[in-house]
Design a protein around this motif. Structure first.
Motif, short mmCIF file in Angstrom:
data_model
loop_
_atom_site.label_atom_id
_atom_site.label_comp_id
_atom_site.label_asym_id
_atom_site.label_seq_id
_atom_site.Cartn_x
_atom_site.Cartn_y
_atom_site.Cartn_z
N LYS A 52 0.85 -1.16 0.01
CA LYS A 52 0.03 0.02 -0.08
C LYS A 52 0.86 1.22 -0.15
CE LYS A 52 -4.41 -1.63 1.28
NZ LYS A 52 -5.54 -1.21 1.44
N LYS A 53 0.31 2.23 -0.79
CA LYS A 53 1.17 3.41 -0.81
C LYS A 53 0.19 4.62 -0.39
CE LYS A 53 4.38 1.50 -3.37
NZ LYS A 53 5.39 1.12 -3.23
N THR A 54 0.93 5.70 0.02
CA THR A 54 0.38 7.11 0.46
C THR A 54 0.02 7.68 -0.89
OG1 THR A 54 2.37 8.26 0.40
CG2 THR A 54 1.72 7.29 2.66
N LYS A 55 -0.64 8.67 -0.77
CA LYS A 55 -1.24 9.57 -1.76
C LYS A 55 0.18 10.05 -2.55
CE LYS A 55 -5.39 11.42 0.25
NZ LYS A 55 -6.02 12.61 0.76
N ARG A 56 1.11 10.34 -2.12
CA ARG A 56 2.44 10.86 -2.71
C ARG A 56 3.16 9.56 -3.18
NH1 ARG A 56 4.39 16.00 0.51
NH2 ARG A 56 2.36 17.04 0.62
N GLY A 57 2.74 8.32 -3.24
CA GLY A 57 3.39 7.10 -3.73
C GLY A 57 4.33 6.54 -2.67
N GLN A 58 4.73 7.02 -1.57
CA GLN A 58 5.65 6.53 -0.51
C GLN A 58 4.85 5.30 -0.12
OE1 GLN A 58 8.75 7.87 -0.24
NE2 GLN A 58 8.06 9.11 -1.89
N PRO A 59 5.56 4.31 0.61
CA PRO A 59 5.02 2.96 1.41
C PRO A 59 4.53 3.60 2.62
CG PRO A 59 7.59 2.97 0.86
CD PRO A 59 7.18 4.30 0.30
N ASN A 60 3.35 3.03 2.91
CA ASN A 60 2.76 3.28 4.15
C ASN A 60 3.26 2.57 5.11
OD1 ASN A 60 0.74 3.75 5.93
ND2 ASN A 60 -0.91 3.45 4.78
N LEU A 61 4.16 2.99 6.03
CA LEU A 61 4.83 2.48 7.20
C LEU A 61 3.99 2.17 8.37
CD1 LEU A 61 8.06 4.88 7.23
CD2 LEU A 61 7.57 2.44 6.16
N ASN A 62 2.89 2.71 8.57
CA ASN A 62 2.03 2.57 9.65
C ASN A 62 1.40 1.34 9.45
OD1 ASN A 62 2.18 4.90 11.10
ND2 ASN A 62 0.54 5.91 9.80
N LEU A 63 1.02 0.81 8.36
CA LEU A 63 0.51 -0.50 7.85
C LEU A 63 1.38 -1.54 8.10
CD1 LEU A 63 -1.89 0.29 4.89
CD2 LEU A 63 -2.63 -0.05 7.17
N GLN A 64 2.72 -1.29 7.63
CA GLN A 64 3.66 -2.31 7.71
C GLN A 64 4.03 -2.61 9.29
OE1 GLN A 64 7.08 -1.08 5.43
NE2 GLN A 64 5.83 -0.92 3.53
N MET A 65 4.23 -1.62 9.84
CA MET A 65 4.31 -1.59 11.43
C MET A 65 3.22 -2.69 12.13
SD MET A 65 7.16 -0.58 11.78
CE MET A 65 7.65 -0.20 13.33
N GLU A 66 1.86 -2.33 11.59
CA GLU A 66 0.88 -3.15 12.23
C GLU A 66 1.05 -4.59 11.81
OE1 GLU A 66 -3.07 -1.48 11.50
OE2 GLU A 66 -2.32 0.55 12.02
N PHE A 67 1.43 -4.70 10.59
CA PHE A 67 1.55 -5.97 10.17
C PHE A 67 2.59 -6.73 10.81
CE2 PHE A 67 3.72 -8.80 7.07
CZ PHE A 67 2.67 -9.84 6.97
#
Length: 168
Positions: free
Chosen positions: A144-159
């Motif tokens: 998943k990416k943010t609006k600007r195309g960066q990786p969504n670190l919050n989701l990765q940390m939750e995973f």
């Protein structure tokens, strides 16, 4: 056609026939030993034993099963003459019957093996589906990416947190 080998074969056949004749004479002498006079109350036992010995002589290569029957009959003293005649009804199986039984055993064994292989295959497929499903979910979360195309670190940390909690 009538050379050395043929003459040798005939000689061997003659010797074999002589041995057979001698064997028949020996058997007739053995039959005479049962002609004694037996006590009346034990006569049925001696007659039954004589019948069993005659059966053994006729078919010396009886199966182990029939020998066990004969031994049981000889060991028990309370059986009647009618039980000996009923034993005669249990005849040896013919080669065709033996072959059919062997075929049925092999067929049942193959069917059992086939069913086991089918079960293993289904379990393997179910495990692969489950593995692929988990992998796909992890991939969706991690990609998943943010609006600007960066990786969504919050989701990765939750995973990663969920993964750690499942392992402990």
């Amino acid at each position: 056609g009538r050379g050395f080998a043929f003459q040798r074969k005939q000689k061997i056949e003659r010797q074999y026939r002589k041995l057979l004749k001698k064997g028949r004479k020996d058997h007739s002498q053995q039959d005479n030993q049962f002609t004694d006079i037996y006590p009346e109350h034990l006569k049925h036992l001696y007659v039954a034993e004589e019948e069993m010995l005659k059966k053994r002589r006729k078919a010396p290569d009886d199966s182990v099963l029939s020998e066990e029957k004969l031994n049981k009959a000889a060991d028990t003293c309370t059986f009647s003459y009618s039980s000996v005649t009923t034993e005669g009804k249990f005849k040896k199986k013919t080669s065709n019957q033996k072959a059919k039984e062997e075929y049925e055993k092999i067929k049942a064994e193959r069917a059992r093996k086939k069913e086991e292989a089918e079960k293993r295959k289904q379990q393997r497929e179910a495990a692969q589906r489950l593995y692929k499903q988990k992998k796909m979910e992890a991939f969706k979360i991690l990609s998943k990416k943010t609006k600007r195309g960066q990786p969504n670190l919050n989701l990765q940390m939750e995973f990663l947190l969920q993964k750690i909690q499942q392992n402990t």
